[in-house]
Design a protein around this motif. Structure first.
Motif, mmCIF file in Angstrom:
data_model
loop_
_atom_site.group_PDB
_atom_site.id
_atom_site.type_symbol
_atom_site.label_atom_id
_atom_site.label_comp_id
_atom_site.label_asym_id
_atom_site.label_seq_id
_atom_site.Cartn_x
_atom_site.Cartn_y
_atom_site.Cartn_z
ATOM 1 N N TRP A 42 -9.663 -1.237 -2.082
ATOM 2 C CA TRP A 42 -8.448 -0.437 -2.285
ATOM 3 C C TRP A 42 -8.802 1.040 -2.215
ATOM 4 C CZ3 TRP A 42 -3.720 -2.149 -1.898
ATOM 5 C CH2 TRP A 42 -2.662 -1.399 -2.400
ATOM 6 N N GLY A 43 -10.063 1.332 -2.528
ATOM 7 C CA GLY A 43 -10.503 2.724 -2.466
ATOM 8 C C GLY A 43 -9.737 3.595 -3.424
ATOM 9 N N ARG A 44 -9.272 4.725 -2.956
ATOM 10 C CA ARG A 44 -8.593 5.680 -3.821
ATOM 11 C C ARG A 44 -7.103 5.771 -3.505
ATOM 12 N NH1 ARG A 44 -12.287 8.259 -6.611
ATOM 13 N NH2 ARG A 44 -10.949 9.981 -7.198
ATOM 14 N N LEU A 45 -6.510 4.655 -3.175
ATOM 15 C CA LEU A 45 -5.066 4.654 -2.895
ATOM 16 C C LEU A 45 -4.254 4.879 -4.158
ATOM 17 C CD1 LEU A 45 -4.517 1.806 -0.282
ATOM 18 C CD2 LEU A 45 -4.586 4.276 0.073
ATOM 19 N N GLY A 46 -4.861 4.592 -5.316
ATOM 20 C CA GLY A 46 -4.123 4.755 -6.562
ATOM 21 C C GLY A 46 -3.413 3.485 -6.983
ATOM 22 N N TYR A 47 -3.034 3.428 -8.253
ATOM 23 C CA TYR A 47 -2.376 2.243 -8.808
ATOM 24 C C TYR A 47 -3.092 0.959 -8.369
ATOM 25 C CZ TYR A 47 1.510 5.328 -10.054
ATOM 26 O OH TYR A 47 2.278 6.327 -10.587
ATOM 27 N N MET A 74 0.827 -1.217 0.000
ATOM 28 C CA MET A 74 0.000 0.000 0.000
ATOM 29 C C MET A 74 0.854 1.257 0.000
ATOM 30 S SD MET A 74 -3.162 -0.795 2.584
ATOM 31 C CE MET A 74 -4.518 -1.880 2.076
ATOM 32 N N LEU A 75 2.018 1.174 0.639
ATOM 33 C CA LEU A 75 2.870 2.355 0.775
ATOM 34 C C LEU A 75 3.702 2.642 -0.476
ATOM 35 C CD1 LEU A 75 3.951 1.770 4.464
ATOM 36 C CD2 LEU A 75 2.742 3.783 3.627
ATOM 37 N N GLN A 76 3.643 1.744 -1.456
ATOM 38 C CA GLN A 76 4.372 1.997 -2.698
ATOM 39 C C GLN A 76 3.796 3.237 -3.378
ATOM 40 O OE1 GLN A 76 3.828 -1.614 -4.908
ATOM 41 N NE2 GLN A 76 5.164 -2.839 -3.587
ATOM 42 N N GLN A 77 4.540 4.305 -3.371
ATOM 43 C CA GLN A 77 4.124 5.550 -4.029
ATOM 44 C C GLN A 77 2.888 6.178 -3.416
ATOM 45 O OE1 GLN A 77 5.889 6.693 -7.421
ATOM 46 N NE2 GLN A 77 7.114 5.928 -5.740
ATOM 47 N N TRP A 108 -5.491 0.369 5.450
ATOM 48 C CA TRP A 108 -4.778 -0.783 6.013
ATOM 49 C C TRP A 108 -5.550 -1.351 7.196
ATOM 50 C CZ3 TRP A 108 -2.596 -2.062 10.714
ATOM 51 C CH2 TRP A 108 -1.725 -3.165 10.717
ATOM 52 N N LEU A 109 -6.057 -0.471 8.069
ATOM 53 C CA LEU A 109 -6.823 -0.932 9.240
ATOM 54 C C LEU A 109 -8.058 -1.707 8.789
ATOM 55 C CD1 LEU A 109 -6.539 2.272 11.459
ATOM 56 C CD2 LEU A 109 -5.481 0.036 11.899
ATOM 57 N N ALA A 111 -0.417 8.769 5.462
ATOM 58 C CA ALA A 111 -1.709 9.290 5.928
ATOM 59 C C ALA A 111 -2.872 8.690 5.159
ATOM 60 C CB ALA A 111 -1.725 10.806 5.804
ATOM 61 N N ARG A 112 -2.645 8.406 3.873
ATOM 62 C CA ARG A 112 -3.739 7.861 3.089
ATOM 63 C C ARG A 112 -3.844 6.351 3.263
ATOM 64 N NH1 ARG A 112 -3.145 9.630 -2.836
ATOM 65 N NH2 ARG A 112 -1.965 11.206 -1.731
ATOM 66 N N VAL A 113 -2.729 5.715 3.540
ATOM 67 C CA VAL A 113 -2.709 4.259 3.697
ATOM 68 C C VAL A 113 -3.368 3.820 5.005
ATOM 69 C CG1 VAL A 113 -1.184 2.294 4.150
ATOM 70 C CG2 VAL A 113 -0.725 3.827 2.207
#
Length: 297
Positions: free
Chosen positions: A82-87, A44-47, A57-58, A51-53
């Motif tokens: 995944w929501g709006r995490l991107g990629y 999730m933290l890739q790029q 993640w929770l 704060a958004r992750v």
DNA sequence: TATTCGTGGCC
DNA sequence: TGGCCAAGAAT
């Protein structure tokens, strides 16, 4: 004590000490966080900023606490969550990794870099990070933060090169402490320093524990003088359209027709169909026939 | 090696 | 205001 000022080893004590006092309390760093939790966080933290992750993640950990839980769910559920995490291909690959972990690794997240690298969506950085943070292996973790901190503190450059070089990896390797337990803290500490203090745009040097021996500072903090860095194009790209199409599918309860997806790119049918094809090829969208589409089942 | 792939916040 | 950037990976 030592008269070889600026030696790489001088970085250890200040940075480890700084981390002990300033580390953020992130759930995937807790001792009771599972290796699966660490893997999910790293992907999730890739790029994507912390704060958004965090909230996603929770949610994932509550819903899919083990690889088996995610493997049993439809891939589309992972894409929607995944929501709006991107990629969003990362969500798909995480689901594929969960399946592989169950089918090929006895439902346990692999501990070695070599095994981790076989998982979809897990590259050099993530394999090293999971092996180290989840399993205590002494690996060399090199992310964008580590690269920037070491470029400044050791090499004296304002920013690292566009692509990771052998020299950077070699330097990082020499800096990782020999003891695995210390190496583990070191790896996360350098990343944390890069994320909180030695930031890309306006570094907070007054708060930096190694400002006194930072090669970049000692050189007068020269501005970046490398080749122009090309930004990430966005306006008018397929990514923009793909993102909009996926947003429509995530929001929908069931299948969506071509008309519904057309809203993502109303003025360019060629691009629209190209993007839809791409999403289907990537496995992010499943065609149901009769011009109807859904997230993968 | 250079591109492509989301999303949103910040200075 | 808008370019830049964020714990990269795959091709």
């Amino acid at each position: 004590m030592s008269d070889d000022h600026g030696a790489p080893g001088d970085l250890h004590e200040p940075i480890l000490g700084w981390y002990a006092d300033h580390a953020r309390d992130l759930p995937w760093r807790h001792d009771d966080c599972s290796a699966w939790g660490v893997l999910v966080s790293e992907v999730m933290l890739q790029q994507t900023p912390v704060a958004r992750v965090l909230p996603v993640w929770l949610e994932w950990m509550e819903r899919w606490p083990t690889p088996r839980d995610l493997a049993l769910a439809p891939a589309g559920d992972a894409v929607r969550a995944w929501g709006r995490l991107g990629y969003p291909r990362r969500a798909l690959r995480l689901h594929q990794s969960a399946v592989a972990i169950v089918e090929q690794h006895g439902s346990e997240v692999p501990a070695t870099e070599a095994e981790l690298l076989t998982l979809p969506g897990v590259g050099t950085y993530t394999a090293a990070a999971v092996a180290c943070f989840a399993h205590g292996e002494r690996t060399v973790v090199v992310d964008t933060n580590v690269r920037r901190v070491e470029a400044r503190a050791v090499t004296g450059a304002a920013l690292p090169a566009a692509a990771l070089t052998r020299a950077e990896t070699a330097l990082a390797a020499t800096l990782v402490p020999a003891d695995p337990a210390v190496a583990r803290v070191w790896n996360v500490a350098v990343m944390e320093l890069g994320a909180l203090v030695c930031t890309a745009r306006s570094p907070r040097c007054p708060d930096c524990p190694v400002a006194h021996l930072c090669a970049w500072r000692l050189a007068g903090s020269p501005a970046y003088d490398g080749p122009p860095r090309k930004g990430q194009a966005w306006e008018g790209t397929d990514r923009q359209v793909r993102g909009a199409m996926l947003a429509v599918l995530r929001a929908a309860d069931g299948p969506v027709g071509l008309a519904g997806l057309a809203a993502a790119c109303p003025d360019d049918e060629v691009r629209r169909m190209r993007c839809l094809d791409g999403l289907v090829t990537d496995g992010l969208v499943e065609p149901l026939g009769r011009g109807r589409f859904t997230l993968p089942r």
